[in-house]
Design an enzyme around this catalytic site. Sequence first.
Site, PDB file in Angstrom:
ATOM      1  N   SER A 142       0.855  -1.192   0.000  1.00 23.91           N
ATOM      2  CA  SER A 142       0.000   0.000   0.000  1.00 23.91           C
ATOM      3  C   SER A 142       0.883   1.230   0.000  1.00 23.91           C
ATOM      4  O   SER A 142       2.030   1.189   0.454  1.00 23.91           O
ATOM      5  CB  SER A 142      -0.896  -0.003   1.246  1.00 23.91           C
ATOM      6  OG  SER A 142      -1.577   1.229   1.399  1.00 23.91           O
ATOM      7  N   TYR A 187      -1.611  -0.394  10.653  1.00 23.23           N
ATOM      8  CA  TYR A 187      -1.688  -0.761   9.240  1.00 23.23           C
ATOM      9  C   TYR A 187      -0.460  -0.253   8.495  1.00 23.23           C
ATOM     10  O   TYR A 187       0.163  -1.001   7.726  1.00 23.23           O
ATOM     11  CB  TYR A 187      -2.965  -0.179   8.632  1.00 23.23           C
ATOM     12  CG  TYR A 187      -3.205  -0.560   7.198  1.00 23.23           C
ATOM     13  CD1 TYR A 187      -3.736  -1.806   6.870  1.00 23.23           C
ATOM     14  CD2 TYR A 187      -2.931   0.330   6.156  1.00 23.23           C
ATOM     15  CE1 TYR A 187      -3.964  -2.165   5.540  1.00 23.23           C
ATOM     16  CE2 TYR A 187      -3.167  -0.015   4.830  1.00 23.23           C
ATOM     17  CZ  TYR A 187      -3.679  -1.266   4.527  1.00 23.23           C
ATOM     18  OH  TYR A 187      -3.904  -1.605   3.217  1.00 23.23           O
TER      19      TYR A 187
END
Length: 306
Positions: free
Chosen positions: A173, A186
């Site tokens: 990501s 995250y």
Amino acid sequence: MNFLLETLQLILMSIYYNIEAFVRLFIPFKKKNVTGEIVLITGAGSGIGRLMAEKFASLGVSLVLWDVNQEGMKETARLVKEKGATRVHYYMCDCSDKAKVYRVADQVKREVGDVSILINNAGIVTGRNFMDAPDSLIEKTIEVNTMAHFWTYKAFLPAMTANNHGHLVSVASTAGMIGVNGLADYCASKFAAIGFAESVALELLATGKDGVKTTIVCPHFMNTGMFDGCNSKWPLLVPVLDPDYVATKIIEAILTDQVYLLLPKSMYILMGMKKILPFKTGNLLGMYLGAFNFMDAFKGRVKKEA
């Protein structure tokens, strides 16, 4: 080799590689033939994992689907068969559990063969501020988003290196390249996944295993359900991405042995700016782009693609 010769080699090769990269902007590299390859996709029961499986369906590969959602995998298997896949296998596997990964990996080797394209796609997000996130969810995030990559590599990389042939794909990501408010666990997990993939890629090159390719995928947030409620402040500049578009670009990156894939393309510029801008200027840019309040409208429940 002495200092002058090595320096000259560095200069000449740098010029060559930069010209090669520039030419590639206009003349895409030829796509490789993956017919007969065994492709394993984690998190294949929904979202981007399912879409990648569908796009591989017509390429003559054997598909191996992993997920914790049995019904989701069955649906993915049905869809890929409709699109032309003839060799499809699916297995329930909690990628955060090392023992289960090794056990199911051995089953795949016996029943299907040696995996030659491994796509680590499974992921979860808690969507809570760091101090509000329970320890158990933080641990689960790291286990699924990071540690699972260690165990799948351990399971399937030896056959790839023995044959000097294969492809390792890490679906990370842009949150693994720049911090986002409200996504501490995250971001940490994705930073680690990128660092791990890069380091293993260097190990492969250092040991002469250049036939094992690596692709690191860093998309901005996608409209897969993991980030329900979140919106981009400036969608024309940094949009919430369409999953089908992302899946298409990932398959293209694999077929052309592209090492890094950042989406949207504006991320290449933004990541470069992060490295050269003063810290306060970078924070100002982050506020302008909405990185400080992207998670404000998050639905507040754990989202899974594992």
